[in-house]
Design an enzyme around this catalytic site. Sequence first.
Site, short mmCIF file in Angstrom:
data_model
loop_
_atom_site.label_atom_id
_atom_site.label_comp_id
_atom_site.label_asym_id
_atom_site.label_seq_id
_atom_site.Cartn_x
_atom_site.Cartn_y
_atom_site.Cartn_z
N HIS A 157 -4.15 4.02 5.46
CA HIS A 157 -2.90 3.80 6.19
C HIS A 157 -2.55 4.98 7.09
O HIS A 157 -1.80 4.81 8.06
CB HIS A 157 -1.77 3.51 5.21
CG HIS A 157 -1.81 2.12 4.66
ND1 HIS A 157 -0.68 1.40 4.36
CD2 HIS A 157 -2.86 1.30 4.38
CE1 HIS A 157 -1.03 0.20 3.91
NE2 HIS A 157 -2.35 0.13 3.91
N HIS A 210 -10.75 -3.43 -0.40
CA HIS A 210 -10.23 -4.26 -1.48
C HIS A 210 -11.23 -4.42 -2.62
O HIS A 210 -11.10 -5.32 -3.43
CB HIS A 210 -9.83 -5.63 -0.92
CG HIS A 210 -8.68 -5.56 0.02
ND1 HIS A 210 -8.27 -6.63 0.79
CD2 HIS A 210 -7.84 -4.53 0.33
CE1 HIS A 210 -7.23 -6.26 1.54
NE2 HIS A 210 -6.96 -4.99 1.26
#
EC number: 1.11.1.21
Length: 726
Positions: free
Chosen positions: A106, A267
Amino acid sequence: MSTSDDIHNTTATGKCPFHQGGHDQSAGAGTTTRDWWPNQLRVDLLNQHSNRSNPLGEDFDYRKEFSKLDYYGLKKDLKALLTESQPWWPADWGSYAGLFIRMAWHGAGTYRSIDGRGGAGRGQQRFAPLNSWPDNVSLDKARRLLWPIKQKYGQKISWADLFILAGNVALENSGFRTFGFGAGREDVWEPDLDVNWGDEKAWLTHRHPEALAKAPLGATEMGLIYVNPEGPDHSGEPLSAAAAIRATFGNMGMNDEETVALIAGGHTLGKTHGAGPTSNVGPDPEAAPIEEQGLGWASTYGSGVGADAITSGLEVVWTQTPTQWSNYFFENLFKYEWVQTRSPAGAIQFEAVDAPEIIPDPFDPSKKRKPTMLVTDLTLRFDPEFEKISRRFLNDPQAFNEAFARAWFKLTHRDMGPKSRYIGPEVPKEDLIWQDPLPQPIYNPTEQDIIDLKFAIADSGLSVSELVSVAWASASTFRGGDKRGGANGARLALMPQRDWDVNAAAVRALPVLEKIQKESGKASLADIIVLAGVVGVEKAASAAGLSIHVPFAPGRVDARQDQTDIEMFELLEPIADGFRNYRARLDVSTTESLLIDKAQQLTLTAPEMTALVGGMRVLGANFDSSKNGVFTDRVGVLSNDFFVNLLDMRYEWKATDESKELFEGRDRETGEVKYTASRADLVFGSNSVLRAVAEVYASSDAHEKFVKDFVAAWVKVMNLDRFDLL
């Protein structure tokens, strides 16, 4: 309501009547200038990140300090931290790997290739708005977990480098082999003001994917890093998310394979958190009360942490081994059938309906659950192009590992510029096309060589305007955001830059300079182009009666066409360059705002920008050789005529048409048109801040100062990409 008696009474007591109320009396309070004039030109953008905000001082050398770092000792400490679960924020499955990977992702994922802004290069996740974005919930905890390590190593490691290195170590400690790590990100000490995050006034406002192609935005919603994990505008439709995914990852310069690898790799480890309704979550760090000490999103749901944690509101665990690298993401994606469901917080997600309970609970070893996926995860199965790549990775885990390693390295290093800026023992040897690679130097011109080249350039028949224009065209592509562009490489002579409209006049000088380079064999074309600017500026100053020496540092090299990603370099083509009075489109902002944007990318201050524009005009360096802004009768002479005549009240200015882009300056008495100008010219007389600077250069005693300031700013631009000189 106070009365005259009230005022009299307070005055009689010796108290100031205006200090009794509840008004905020602190510095900066009250209605601001921007409240009155919201469209005011953002000259202040050129003043950010000055040494006034830097506690380390202007003499601090991060590269030198980093060389003292016990790099592998730091990595060892980070590895230990990963499994040292803290009661104030317990680790899922006893590991912070997923949290640190998300923190690094991020931080880097705000990068946008269209303007080079955003990214992890300055550690901006510490500041608003990023520290309080809805998509960054709980990353305040990740940064706080790192504090003891940052405290231990001090200034030998920047926050910006530490964030990314922590993500790398998290992957490595989970059994993944990364591509490498390059340090060199220097911290700043205040939020970036120049990044356009969007016009929306509410968090999570939806944007159509087509709109992303027209703006330098990297996310489909205000406050997200990429896309809404529940699908566009919470649609819950995996297939409809494909366009949004391509748009956002494409804006970072990622292709379909890199996109699939990043989503799946990101993920493979960790989980999302949605134990209960998000209404239980308190204010973000910027809005949290002072006693929270920079933390935010305190939750009242249960314990608020661990099994009760709420972050995105989604409650998803993708793989059977959430702390160890695997290919389970793809195996589960294609092995099971997925049905839409909702998290305990009510967020849309998918569950493998035909799967056994094989997913471990993060805090209770006796519990298992079925595999779950985000809406956007399933896009990798149902979009035809993404599916092809996903199935290849399913059947070839090694190909997936290689693709993710390279894509992760690109994601986390994309805004660092060329590889020459990387430092540390784990910098990969391989040159990558997105790094804008350069060959090794083959020339080492002596002082006499440079003198001879300057004579050859001066005798070439090129005018001052042509010499200055070709040097500016080469150097001014530099972007301070991602350190791309600049004169090194002489890519002005390559596709696509030599075909840009803005360079049409400048490239006409290239054959002459290429001939000099070939005949001399003493310097690169890149050096000769910059040296042409040196000759032009020195000639112009001499014509103005000043003998000056323009500093020149040789050492540039010439890139090859195969080292130049045409598509990525197309993004450097300016839609406006106010220094050359160029504007390609009228549907994007104002001309003067785009001038500020360009100056900010060139890391210029307001005085530097002002001096350069004034000098470029009198040197006749407009992209199309027009007379706009050329407020002088002696073109090619480095005078302060631009400022003198701009501020002369003998002339009044009128727009030539309704667009109010071009103007005529007429003699107030005769009505004769004396000059023409663009908005990029007149702003130096209309904007109060820029006019104050222009008045300095227009003064009768300012000519020599102006020339010196112009030369200093000129040399700065020519050397912006000379990282070897640092």
